[in-house]
Design an enzyme around this catalytic site. Sequence first.
Site, PDB file in Angstrom:
ATOM      1  N   ASP A  23       0.818  -1.232   0.000  1.00  0.00           N
ATOM      2  CA  ASP A  23       0.000   0.000   0.000  1.00  0.00           C
ATOM      3  C   ASP A  23       0.845   1.273   0.000  1.00  0.00           C
ATOM      4  O   ASP A  23       0.462   2.271   0.615  1.00  0.00           O
ATOM      5  CB  ASP A  23      -0.876   0.056   1.266  1.00  0.00           C
ATOM      6  CG  ASP A  23      -1.842  -1.103   1.399  1.00  0.00           C
ATOM      7  OD1 ASP A  23      -2.201  -1.700   0.374  1.00  0.00           O
ATOM      8  OD2 ASP A  23      -2.255  -1.404   2.542  1.00  0.00           O
ATOM      9  N   LYS A  51      -1.245  -8.491  -1.536  1.00  0.00           N
ATOM     10  CA  LYS A  51      -2.557  -7.837  -1.572  1.00  0.00           C
ATOM     11  C   LYS A  51      -2.376  -6.412  -2.089  1.00  0.00           C
ATOM     12  O   LYS A  51      -1.534  -5.667  -1.578  1.00  0.00           O
ATOM     13  CB  LYS A  51      -3.174  -7.811  -0.169  1.00  0.00           C
ATOM     14  CG  LYS A  51      -4.566  -7.214  -0.160  1.00  0.00           C
ATOM     15  CD  LYS A  51      -5.198  -7.296   1.222  1.00  0.00           C
ATOM     16  CE  LYS A  51      -4.789  -6.159   2.128  1.00  0.00           C
ATOM     17  NZ  LYS A  51      -5.300  -4.835   1.738  1.00  0.00           N
ATOM     18  N   ASP A  83      -7.819  -6.023  -3.097  1.00  0.00           N
ATOM     19  CA  ASP A  83      -8.610  -5.574  -1.943  1.00  0.00           C
ATOM     20  C   ASP A  83      -9.621  -4.528  -2.420  1.00  0.00           C
ATOM     21  O   ASP A  83      -9.441  -3.340  -2.200  1.00  0.00           O
ATOM     22  CB  ASP A  83      -7.666  -5.007  -0.880  1.00  0.00           C
ATOM     23  CG  ASP A  83      -8.387  -4.726   0.422  1.00  0.00           C
ATOM     24  OD1 ASP A  83      -9.627  -4.857   0.462  1.00  0.00           O
ATOM     25  OD2 ASP A  83      -7.706  -4.371   1.398  1.00  0.00           O
ATOM     26  N   LYS A  85     -12.891  -4.584  -1.603  1.00  0.00           N
ATOM     27  CA  LYS A  85     -13.963  -4.444  -0.606  1.00  0.00           C
ATOM     28  C   LYS A  85     -15.306  -4.179  -1.298  1.00  0.00           C
ATOM     29  O   LYS A  85     -16.024  -3.228  -0.972  1.00  0.00           O
ATOM     30  CB  LYS A  85     -13.635  -3.356   0.415  1.00  0.00           C
ATOM     31  CG  LYS A  85     -12.429  -3.709   1.282  1.00  0.00           C
ATOM     32  CD  LYS A  85     -12.277  -2.806   2.486  1.00  0.00           C
ATOM     33  CE  LYS A  85     -11.083  -3.186   3.333  1.00  0.00           C
ATOM     34  NZ  LYS A  85      -9.775  -2.826   2.771  1.00  0.00           N
ATOM     35  N   LEU A  86     -15.648  -5.023  -2.255  1.00  0.00           N
ATOM     36  CA  LEU A  86     -16.887  -4.854  -3.030  1.00  0.00           C
ATOM     37  C   LEU A  86     -18.098  -4.827  -2.110  1.00  0.00           C
ATOM     38  O   LEU A  86     -18.214  -5.655  -1.212  1.00  0.00           O
ATOM     39  CB  LEU A  86     -17.038  -6.007  -4.024  1.00  0.00           C
ATOM     40  CG  LEU A  86     -15.956  -6.151  -5.076  1.00  0.00           C
ATOM     41  CD1 LEU A  86     -16.217  -7.380  -5.925  1.00  0.00           C
ATOM     42  CD2 LEU A  86     -15.874  -4.901  -5.942  1.00  0.00           C
ATOM     43  N   SER A 141     -10.199  -4.563  11.676  1.00  0.00           N
ATOM     44  CA  SER A 141      -9.150  -4.441  12.699  1.00  0.00           C
ATOM     45  C   SER A 141      -9.181  -3.123  13.454  1.00  0.00           C
ATOM     46  O   SER A 141      -8.549  -3.003  14.503  1.00  0.00           O
ATOM     47  CB  SER A 141      -7.781  -4.574  12.017  1.00  0.00           C
ATOM     48  OG  SER A 141      -7.655  -3.576  11.011  1.00  0.00           O
ATOM     49  N   PRO A 205      -5.429  -8.892   9.154  1.00  0.00           N
ATOM     50  CA  PRO A 205      -4.665  -7.647   9.057  1.00  0.00           C
ATOM     51  C   PRO A 205      -4.649  -6.939  10.400  1.00  0.00           C
ATOM     52  O   PRO A 205      -5.340  -7.360  11.329  1.00  0.00           O
ATOM     53  CB  PRO A 205      -5.471  -6.843   8.031  1.00  0.00           C
ATOM     54  CG  PRO A 205      -6.886  -7.292   8.235  1.00  0.00           C
ATOM     55  CD  PRO A 205      -6.858  -8.699   8.807  1.00  0.00           C
ATOM     56  N   LYS A 215       1.698 -13.586  16.776  1.00  0.00           N
ATOM     57  CA  LYS A 215       1.656 -14.878  17.466  1.00  0.00           C
ATOM     58  C   LYS A 215       0.257 -15.116  18.056  1.00  0.00           C
ATOM     59  O   LYS A 215      -0.312 -16.201  17.917  1.00  0.00           O
ATOM     60  CB  LYS A 215       2.715 -14.887  18.575  1.00  0.00           C
ATOM     61  CG  LYS A 215       3.092 -16.259  19.057  1.00  0.00           C
ATOM     62  CD  LYS A 215       4.441 -16.221  19.778  1.00  0.00           C
ATOM     63  CE  LYS A 215       4.981 -17.605  20.029  1.00  0.00           C
ATOM     64  NZ  LYS A 215       4.311 -18.319  21.101  1.00  0.00           N
TER      65      LYS A 215
END
Length: 250
Positions: A23, A51, A83, A85-86, A141, A205, A215
Amino acid sequence: MSFGEKILRAADRNGTRTVLALDLEDPDASRLLKRSREVLESVRGLICGVKVNRQLVMALGLSAVKDSIVKLANDFSLPTIMDAKLNDVGHTNGFMARTYFDTGFDAIIASPIAGWENGLDTVFEAANSRKKGVILLTYMSNPGAEAFYSLTANQPDGHGKKVFEILTDLAVEWKAQGVIVGATQPRVISRVRQLAGPNLPIYSPGIGAQGGDPKAALEAGSTYLIVGRSIYNSPDPAKAAMEYKRPIAG
Ligand code: O7M
């Protein structure tokens, strides 16, 4: 080879579960392209997929992304995820999905909020006929995501279900090739894993820059980690990507 097989093969080959979110931003398009290529080349053996978001498509245009990033990822046997996001009505979603797939992307990200009929039906149709993947946004997220994704909705049988639980069930019913659940929410990851069973890949993400711990996400049930800034903004992206291999090594 299907998208699911392609990413699993790359993950096994490179010994990592990291998907690079490429990005980068730069007002100078040629510098943006050069830097994006450099980052991808430097981490090619340390990731299992790439991505692409609007940062590259809007700045470079789709055909330049196809000839550069998608081609480079293919050369490195890395699957590509758009990505997008449709989240629109069927004919628009279908057009975007077909266009991205025919550009060479192996999978697309969509929001299940649009529903099936005249919503995501066209996206799955485009994907299934091309052996491509659809990954559904199930719990974001960012801190603000909780207000919506954790809402309890009344079901016809009188029971309450959280929005992200409903979205997980839809992903299973529609045979999505994965769901997105923020790494910042390990408890949600565990619940999604419990509902979806062992086979649905969970992409998480929000690692590093957004505070998520790789982790903890993997232990809670994530299959893949999506990492952007913590890799491409590092003075040594390969070293940073190497760090994200560690949580799987144990
Ligand atoms: O590692 P970062 O924070 O620099 O980037 C995270 C990437 O994941 C970035 O490309 C976001 O668009 C994406 N993402 C989130 O950060 N949070 C989400 O809840 C969902 C996504 C995503 O991939 O959506 C499909």
